[in-house]
Design a protein around this motif. Structure first.
Motif, mmCIF file in Angstrom:
data_model
loop_
_atom_site.group_PDB
_atom_site.id
_atom_site.type_symbol
_atom_site.label_atom_id
_atom_site.label_comp_id
_atom_site.label_asym_id
_atom_site.label_seq_id
_atom_site.Cartn_x
_atom_site.Cartn_y
_atom_site.Cartn_z
ATOM 1 N N ILE A 53 0.847 -1.196 0.000
ATOM 2 C CA ILE A 53 0.000 0.000 0.000
ATOM 3 C C ILE A 53 0.884 1.248 0.000
ATOM 4 N N PRO A 54 0.866 2.054 -1.039
ATOM 5 C CA PRO A 54 1.677 3.279 -1.040
ATOM 6 C C PRO A 54 1.120 4.296 -0.053
ATOM 7 N N PRO A 55 1.971 5.026 0.636
ATOM 8 C CA PRO A 55 1.474 6.002 1.626
ATOM 9 C C PRO A 55 0.598 7.086 1.016
ATOM 10 N N HIS A 56 0.800 7.404 -0.254
ATOM 11 C CA HIS A 56 -0.012 8.439 -0.890
ATOM 12 C C HIS A 56 -1.465 8.011 -1.037
ATOM 13 N N ALA A 57 -1.708 6.692 -1.074
ATOM 14 C CA ALA A 57 -3.074 6.203 -1.261
ATOM 15 C C ALA A 57 -3.969 6.503 -0.060
ATOM 16 N N VAL A 58 -3.368 6.597 1.125
ATOM 17 C CA VAL A 58 -4.148 6.844 2.351
ATOM 18 C C VAL A 58 -3.911 8.249 2.885
ATOM 19 N N ALA A 59 -3.286 9.099 2.099
ATOM 20 C CA ALA A 59 -2.936 10.435 2.580
ATOM 21 C C ALA A 59 -4.173 11.261 2.926
ATOM 22 N N ILE A 60 -5.195 11.226 2.068
ATOM 23 C CA ILE A 60 -6.391 12.044 2.313
ATOM 24 C C ILE A 60 -7.152 11.583 3.557
ATOM 25 N N PRO A 61 -7.420 10.264 3.728
ATOM 26 C CA PRO A 61 -8.084 9.850 4.981
ATOM 27 C C PRO A 61 -7.295 10.209 6.236
ATOM 28 N N VAL A 62 -5.976 10.054 6.184
ATOM 29 C CA VAL A 62 -5.158 10.408 7.352
ATOM 30 C C VAL A 62 -5.215 11.908 7.607
ATOM 31 N N TYR A 63 -5.184 12.691 6.534
ATOM 32 C CA TYR A 63 -5.275 14.144 6.690
ATOM 33 C C TYR A 63 -6.596 14.541 7.350
ATOM 34 N N ILE A 64 -7.699 13.931 6.903
ATOM 35 C CA ILE A 64 -9.008 14.238 7.496
ATOM 36 C C ILE A 64 -9.034 13.845 8.973
ATOM 37 N N LEU A 65 -8.437 12.702 9.298
ATOM 38 C CA LEU A 65 -8.381 12.262 10.687
ATOM 39 C C LEU A 65 -7.605 13.252 11.552
ATOM 40 N N LEU A 66 -6.459 13.706 11.062
ATOM 41 C CA LEU A 66 -5.665 14.674 11.824
ATOM 42 C C LEU A 66 -6.395 16.005 11.951
ATOM 43 N N PHE A 67 -7.135 16.374 10.905
ATOM 44 C CA PHE A 67 -7.917 17.609 10.964
ATOM 45 C C PHE A 67 -8.987 17.524 12.050
ATOM 46 N N LYS A 68 -9.677 16.384 12.116
ATOM 47 C CA LYS A 68 -10.707 16.224 13.134
ATOM 48 C C LYS A 68 -10.103 16.149 14.544
ATOM 49 N N MET A 69 -8.884 15.678 14.640
ATOM 50 C CA MET A 69 -8.199 15.641 15.939
ATOM 51 C C MET A 69 -7.650 17.006 16.330
ATOM 52 N N GLY A 70 -7.582 17.924 15.368
ATOM 53 C CA GLY A 70 -7.097 19.271 15.646
ATOM 54 C C GLY A 70 -5.601 19.384 15.828
ATOM 55 N N ILE A 71 -4.853 18.517 15.164
ATOM 56 C CA ILE A 71 -3.402 18.541 15.353
ATOM 57 C C ILE A 71 -2.647 18.815 14.046
ATOM 58 N N LEU A 72 -3.347 19.356 13.047
ATOM 59 C CA LEU A 72 -2.635 19.787 11.855
ATOM 60 C C LEU A 72 -1.686 20.935 12.192
ATOM 61 N N ASP A 73 -0.633 21.053 11.391
ATOM 62 C CA ASP A 73 0.360 22.118 11.577
ATOM 63 C C ASP A 73 1.042 22.009 12.942
ATOM 64 N N THR A 74 1.362 20.797 13.351
ATOM 65 C CA THR A 74 2.109 20.546 14.582
ATOM 66 C C THR A 74 3.134 19.448 14.304
#
Length: 278
Positions: free
Chosen positions: A120-141
């Motif tokens: 599984i290439p990491p780019h394939a799951v990049a968007i779901p992981v990004y959404i998860l981090l956004f909902k956790m409120g830890i983007l830009d850290t």
């Protein structure tokens, strides 16, 4: 005589091919270092001269350090890569030990799933992981740079292959001494796995030190930029496309990786060799 002559010719041919490959691989890096030492006028003249006609090393490296906070970017890279590798080791060693030395139902199935995850290439799951981090409120850290990579499937596979070479008698002796399974992992298996850990560390540090894709997505604060983003920022800053300072910055970013590999190359080769043993 004919056999000896053909063997010698074969050896010469192999070394010639390896030398030619080394030249192609090293040529961009040699050109990068050479350009970092040249003045703008010297670079503009073109040509393949590696020795500068007009030296400007001090100016280029000074501008590379002053135009953008390059040292801060490199410190961010150290923090991120060290934290990722430490967490990967904490998770990979127990998992690899369980897959290599413990007997439990479904072990082969779980190992097959581990191998599938390698595909599984990491780019394939990049968007779901990004959404998860956004909902956790830890983007830009720092957490957004570290958490998605704390589990390394490759690390689990590599350490499992190494643990398969460790004699079972060593583990049985530790159990007879009353050691728990976790104690065996950290007090018996981990010290024997230093070559494999060094090999894995080289792979992990290089991959995340050079990662441009993920930091570009999750970071917006310049003070958190990693070295690849720093180089991109440097290119678009006041120096623009002045290649001398740009190549000086690239040289300083790559130098720690080269130095680390040179110091660890013996352990790296040993670790790769041992993990391939049956």
């Amino acid at each position: 005589m004919r056999y000896g002559t053909s063997t010698k010719l074969g050896s010469i041919a192999k070394h010639a091919v390896l030398a030619l490959g080394a030249v192609f691989i090293l040529a961009p890096f040699v050109q990068m270092i050479s350009t970092s030492l040249k003045s703008s006028q010297d670079i503009a003249q073109g040509g393949l001269n590696l020795i500068p006609r007009e030296w400007a090393a001090v100016e280029n490296y000074s501008q590379a350090l002053n135009a953008t906070p390059l040292l801060q970017y490199m410190l961010n890279g150290v923090i991120v890569t060290v934290c990722i590798f430490a967490m990967q080791v904490l998770i990979a060693l127990p998992c690899a030990y369980a897959l290599a030395k413990l007997r439990w139902r479904g072990r082969s199935t779980v190992f097959a799933l581990v191998l599938m995850c390698l595909l599984i290439p990491p780019h394939a799951v990049a968007i779901p992981v990004y959404i998860l981090l956004f909902k956790m409120g830890i983007l830009d850290t720092y957490a957004s740079l570290i958490l998605p990579f704390i589990i390394s499937v490759f690390g689990i596979f590599l350490m499992r292959q190494f643990f398969m070479t460790v004699p079972d008698d060593l583990i049985d002796a530790a159990r007879m001494d009353g050691m728990s399974e976790f104690a065996i992992v950290w007090r018996v298996m981990a010290p024997t796995a230093v070559p494999a850990l060094v090999a894995f560390g080289i792979f992990s540090v290089i991959a995340h030190w050079n990662d441009y894709f993920w930091p570009l997505i999750v970071l917006s604060s310049e003070e958190l930029y990693t070295p690849p983003l720093g180089i991109a920022t440097f290119r678009t800053a006041e120096v623009g496309y002045v290649f001398g300072p740009l190549m000086a910055a690239a040289t300083m970013v790559i130098a720690p990786l080269v130095i680390a590999f040179l110091f660890a190359q013996r352990r790296f080769i040993e670790g790769i060799t041992l993990t391939g043993m049956k």
